[in-house]
Motif scaffolding. Structure first.
Motif, PDB file in Angstrom:
ATOM      1  N   SER A  56       0.813  -1.219   0.000  1.00 27.97           N
ATOM      2  CA  SER A  56       0.000   0.000   0.000  1.00 27.97           C
ATOM      3  C   SER A  56       0.841   1.262   0.000  1.00 27.97           C
ATOM      4  CB  SER A  56      -0.934   0.004   1.217  1.00 27.97           C
ATOM      5  OG  SER A  56      -0.183  -0.050   2.415  1.00 27.97           O
ATOM      6  N   ALA A  57       2.133   1.131   0.283  1.00 31.88           N
ATOM      7  CA  ALA A  57       3.011   2.301   0.338  1.00 31.88           C
ATOM      8  C   ALA A  57       4.449   1.860   0.087  1.00 31.88           C
ATOM      9  CB  ALA A  57       2.896   2.981   1.698  1.00 31.88           C
ATOM     10  N   ALA A  58       5.321   2.835  -0.150  1.00 31.01           N
ATOM     11  CA  ALA A  58       6.740   2.543  -0.331  1.00 31.01           C
ATOM     12  C   ALA A  58       7.378   2.195   1.006  1.00 31.01           C
ATOM     13  CB  ALA A  58       7.435   3.767  -0.934  1.00 31.01           C
ATOM     14  N   PRO A  59       8.505   1.490   1.005  1.00 28.66           N
ATOM     15  CA  PRO A  59       9.220   1.249   2.264  1.00 28.66           C
ATOM     16  C   PRO A  59       9.610   2.577   2.906  1.00 28.66           C
ATOM     17  CG  PRO A  59      10.139  -0.071   0.472  1.00 28.66           C
ATOM     18  CD  PRO A  59       9.207   0.915  -0.148  1.00 28.66           C
ATOM     19  N   SER A  60       9.637   2.605   4.231  1.00 31.76           N
ATOM     20  CA  SER A  60      10.009   3.837   4.922  1.00 31.76           C
ATOM     21  C   SER A  60      11.407   4.259   4.518  1.00 31.76           C
ATOM     22  CB  SER A  60       9.944   3.652   6.435  1.00 31.76           C
ATOM     23  OG  SER A  60      10.805   2.616   6.844  1.00 31.76           O
ATOM     24  N   GLU A  61      11.623   5.543   4.451  1.00 34.42           N
ATOM     25  CA  GLU A  61      12.896   6.085   3.985  1.00 34.42           C
ATOM     26  C   GLU A  61      13.589   6.822   5.121  1.00 34.42           C
ATOM     27  OE1 GLU A  61      14.620   8.663   0.185  1.00 34.42           O
ATOM     28  OE2 GLU A  61      12.499   8.175   0.349  1.00 34.42           O
ATOM     29  N   GLU A  62      14.796   6.379   5.484  1.00 33.51           N
ATOM     30  CA  GLU A  62      15.540   7.015   6.562  1.00 33.51           C
ATOM     31  C   GLU A  62      16.130   8.335   6.093  1.00 33.51           C
ATOM     32  OE1 GLU A  62      18.359   4.386   8.269  1.00 33.51           O
ATOM     33  OE2 GLU A  62      16.976   2.699   8.354  1.00 33.51           O
ATOM     34  N   VAL A  63      16.205   9.273   7.024  1.00 31.07           N
ATOM     35  CA  VAL A  63      16.754  10.588   6.686  1.00 31.07           C
ATOM     36  C   VAL A  63      18.242  10.490   6.401  1.00 31.07           C
ATOM     37  CG1 VAL A  63      17.122  12.935   7.518  1.00 31.07           C
ATOM     38  CG2 VAL A  63      15.001  11.732   8.081  1.00 31.07           C
ATOM     39  N   PHE A  64      18.948   9.696   7.212  1.00 30.42           N
ATOM     40  CA  PHE A  64      20.391   9.522   7.039  1.00 30.42           C
ATOM     41  C   PHE A  64      20.728   8.026   6.971  1.00 30.42           C
ATOM     42  CE2 PHE A  64      19.843  13.472   9.513  1.00 30.42           C
ATOM     43  CZ  PHE A  64      20.305  14.367   8.560  1.00 30.42           C
ATOM     44  N   PRO A  65      20.426   7.375   5.855  1.00 28.67           N
ATOM     45  CA  PRO A  65      20.659   5.931   5.762  1.00 28.67           C
ATOM     46  C   PRO A  65      22.147   5.593   5.750  1.00 28.67           C
ATOM     47  CG  PRO A  65      20.038   6.814   3.632  1.00 28.67           C
ATOM     48  CD  PRO A  65      19.871   7.938   4.610  1.00 28.67           C
ATOM     49  N   ASP A  66      22.454   4.351   6.151  1.00 29.86           N
ATOM     50  CA  ASP A  66      23.832   3.872   6.141  1.00 29.86           C
ATOM     51  C   ASP A  66      24.404   3.908   4.734  1.00 29.86           C
ATOM     52  OD1 ASP A  66      24.930   3.274   8.575  1.00 29.86           O
ATOM     53  OD2 ASP A  66      24.113   1.243   8.653  1.00 29.86           O
ATOM     54  N   ARG A  67      25.697   4.106   4.659  1.00 31.36           N
ATOM     55  CA  ARG A  67      26.396   4.066   3.374  1.00 31.36           C
ATOM     56  C   ARG A  67      26.772   2.623   3.056  1.00 31.36           C
ATOM     57  NH1 ARG A  67      29.073   8.132   0.654  1.00 31.36           N
ATOM     58  NH2 ARG A  67      30.577   7.440  -0.905  1.00 31.36           N
ATOM     59  N   PRO A  68      26.512   2.137   1.842  1.00 28.99           N
ATOM     60  CA  PRO A  68      26.893   0.765   1.496  1.00 28.99           C
ATOM     61  C   PRO A  68      28.411   0.611   1.457  1.00 28.99           C
ATOM     62  CG  PRO A  68      26.172   1.943  -0.453  1.00 28.99           C
ATOM     63  CD  PRO A  68      25.883   2.847   0.713  1.00 28.99           C
ATOM     64  N   THR A  69      28.875  -0.584   1.765  1.00 31.33           N
ATOM     65  CA  THR A  69      30.303  -0.892   1.746  1.00 31.33           C
ATOM     66  C   THR A  69      30.524  -2.185   0.969  1.00 31.33           C
ATOM     67  OG1 THR A  69      30.286  -2.255   3.737  1.00 31.33           O
ATOM     68  CG2 THR A  69      30.511   0.138   4.043  1.00 31.33           C
ATOM     69  N   LEU A  70      31.777  -2.481   0.678  1.00 32.20           N
ATOM     70  CA  LEU A  70      32.088  -3.725  -0.017  1.00 32.20           C
ATOM     71  C   LEU A  70      31.671  -4.935   0.808  1.00 32.20           C
ATOM     72  CD1 LEU A  70      35.601  -2.858  -1.495  1.00 32.20           C
ATOM     73  CD2 LEU A  70      33.476  -3.171  -2.774  1.00 32.20           C
ATOM     74  N   ARG A  71      31.779  -4.848   2.121  1.00 31.53           N
ATOM     75  CA  ARG A  71      31.400  -5.963   2.989  1.00 31.53           C
ATOM     76  C   ARG A  71      29.902  -6.017   3.213  1.00 31.53           C
ATOM     77  NH1 ARG A  71      34.832  -6.674   8.325  1.00 31.53           N
ATOM     78  NH2 ARG A  71      33.460  -8.521   8.320  1.00 31.53           N
ATOM     79  N   GLU A  72      29.244  -4.860   3.212  1.00 33.08           N
ATOM     80  CA  GLU A  72      27.803  -4.782   3.447  1.00 33.08           C
ATOM     81  C   GLU A  72      27.165  -3.888   2.390  1.00 33.08           C
ATOM     82  OE1 GLU A  72      26.738  -4.930   7.899  1.00 33.08           O
ATOM     83  OE2 GLU A  72      28.629  -3.818   7.854  1.00 33.08           O
ATOM     84  N   PRO A  73      27.028  -4.416   1.167  1.00 39.46           N
ATOM     85  CA  PRO A  73      26.585  -3.579   0.034  1.00 39.46           C
ATOM     86  C   PRO A  73      25.120  -3.171   0.078  1.00 39.46           C
ATOM     87  CG  PRO A  73      26.849  -5.851  -0.643  1.00 39.46           C
ATOM     88  CD  PRO A  73      27.402  -5.774   0.733  1.00 39.46           C
ATOM     89  N   PHE A  74      24.315  -3.746   0.985  1.00 42.50           N
ATOM     90  CA  PHE A  74      22.905  -3.376   1.050  1.00 42.50           C
ATOM     91  C   PHE A  74      22.598  -2.468   2.244  1.00 42.50           C
ATOM     92  CE2 PHE A  74      23.042  -7.319  -1.386  1.00 42.50           C
ATOM     93  CZ  PHE A  74      22.376  -6.920  -2.538  1.00 42.50           C
ATOM     94  N   LYS A  75      23.623  -2.001   2.910  1.00 44.96           N
ATOM     95  CA  LYS A  75      23.410  -1.053   4.001  1.00 44.96           C
ATOM     96  C   LYS A  75      22.648   0.160   3.487  1.00 44.96           C
ATOM     97  CE  LYS A  75      26.856  -1.376   7.686  1.00 44.96           C
ATOM     98  NZ  LYS A  75      27.957  -0.655   8.335  1.00 44.96           N
ATOM     99  N   GLY A  76      21.700   0.631   4.278  1.00 48.57           N
ATOM    100  CA  GLY A  76      20.953   1.825   3.902  1.00 48.57           C
ATOM    101  C   GLY A  76      19.880   1.605   2.873  1.00 48.57           C
ATOM    102  N   SER A  77      19.623   0.346   2.521  1.00 50.33           N
ATOM    103  CA  SER A  77      18.634   0.031   1.487  1.00 50.33           C
ATOM    104  C   SER A  77      17.515  -0.827   2.067  1.00 50.33           C
ATOM    105  CB  SER A  77      19.306  -0.739   0.342  1.00 50.33           C
ATOM    106  OG  SER A  77      18.349  -1.355  -0.502  1.00 50.33           O
ATOM    107  N   PRO A  78      16.258  -0.591   1.661  1.00 51.40           N
ATOM    108  CA  PRO A  78      15.177  -1.497   2.070  1.00 51.40           C
ATOM    109  C   PRO A  78      15.448  -2.937   1.646  1.00 51.40           C
ATOM    110  CG  PRO A  78      14.287   0.485   1.041  1.00 51.40           C
ATOM    111  CD  PRO A  78      15.772   0.511   0.813  1.00 51.40           C
ATOM    112  N   ALA A  79      16.263  -3.115   0.606  1.00 50.18           N
ATOM    113  CA  ALA A  79      16.557  -4.452   0.109  1.00 50.18           C
ATOM    114  C   ALA A  79      17.366  -5.280   1.092  1.00 50.18           C
ATOM    115  CB  ALA A  79      17.300  -4.357  -1.226  1.00 50.18           C
TER     116      ALA A  79
END
Length: 313
Positions: A56-79
């Motif tokens: 019914s709606a988009a995933p919530s969006e953080e104001v300051f999401p985490d930055r993705p890294t090589l070790r954790e490439p999905f940081k800051g993403s709803p995925a």
């Protein structure tokens, strides 16, 4: 088929169209560009339950999401909470539908999943190879579709681009950050109506999230390209149509690629943009309507058909 690029570069392309069993029609485009954003730590990381209906709606969006890294490439993403790869493509329980028996429907659903996996998750295809396994599942008797895709892999054009159906990145530019592509969506099956009364339709709606890094030695900035595809496959009754039983016909489709540089000439690959790319042109202002590439609550055909700005990657 045709598309229209408006304005200067964007960072994604969205396209839609419809294929009949006999004819091929219309194509439109939306181009979306990401913005630089500040970052902070992510919240909930618990895996989501499978999607059974349109959100019914988009995933919530953080104001300051985490930055993705090589070790954790999905940081800051709803995925981050989505399923890994093919596990996110679940087939519904098979029942007899239209002209097809329960077993025939089950086989069609498996073939549909096989196509989506081969077209969007095969590591070799993602690296730019020919999607031979996916092409082999398309009915060669359907006019234009398979043959046009074959031609597009030799020479891509704006009217005939393999990224309309296949997720491919230039191996000279980027590689996957890790080995995981996140996937979320759903699949349904129904009997056709009206002029499609002798056809069973398998409707699919999936989003694939690709974390990538440049192949340049020492590169460590990770960005993501988000590809959502809505594809309806047709299974016409072989007693009424000239088709290859067991193969798929593409009935209609729409797709959106968030974070794909549309300023580049069409060459059959997605071209993700990185912070360093945009920092090199600090005066370049993003324009157009803002689109959230993670928002699965809207039909892709309802999105603005023009260049715009992506709210996040």
């Amino acid at each position: 088929m045709s598309w229209d690029n408006n304005g200067r570069s964007g960072a994604s392309r969205a396209v839609s169209g419809a294929f009949g069993i006999v004819v091929v029609a219309g194509l439109a485009v939306l181009v979306v560009r990401p913005e630089l954003m500040p970052w902070r730590a992510s919240g909930d990381t618990q895996p989501l339950a499978a999607e059974t209906a349109r959100p019914s709606a988009a995933p919530s969006e953080e104001v300051f999401p985490d930055r993705p890294t090589l070790r954790e490439p999905f940081k800051g993403s709803p995925a981050l909470r989505w399923a890994d790869g093919a596990a996110g493509i679940e087939t519904p329980r098979a029942t007899a539908v239209g002209w097809m028996s329960k077993d025939e429907v089950a086989a069609a659903l498996r073939t549909t999943k096989d196509f989506l996996v081969a077209a969007n998750l095969d590591p070799a295809v993602i690296k730019g190879d020919k999607p031979a396994a996916a092409l082999a599942l398309l009915d060669p008797k359907q006019p234009d579709v398979r043959s046009d895709m074959e031609k597009s892999l030799v020479k891509a054009t704006e009217e005939n681009d393999p990224t309309l159906l296949f997720s491919r990145f230039s191996p000279k530019e980027v590689r996957l950050a890790g080995s995981v592509v996140k996937t979320r969506g759903r699949m349904t099956v129904e009997a056709g109506k009206g002029e499609n009364a002798d056809t069973v339709l398998v409707r699919t709606d999936y989003t694939f999230v690709y974390p990538v890094v440049k192949v340049r030695p020492g590169a460590d900035e990770v960005t993501r390209t988000i590809v959502r595809r809505q594809i309806t496959f047709a299974l016409p009754d072989p007693a009424e149509f000239v088709v290859t039983k067991g193969k798929l016909s593409v009935h209609e489709w729409s797709s959106n690629a968030g974070n794909d540089d549309c300023d580049r000439p069409v060459d059959g690959f997605f071209h993700p943009m990185f912070d360093e790319d945009m920092a090199a042109v600090p005066d370049a202002a993003a324009t157009g309507p803002v689109v959230d590439p993670y928002d699965r609550s809207k039909n892709l055909d309802d999105l603005p058909q023009e260049c715009g700005t992506s709210s996040r990657t």
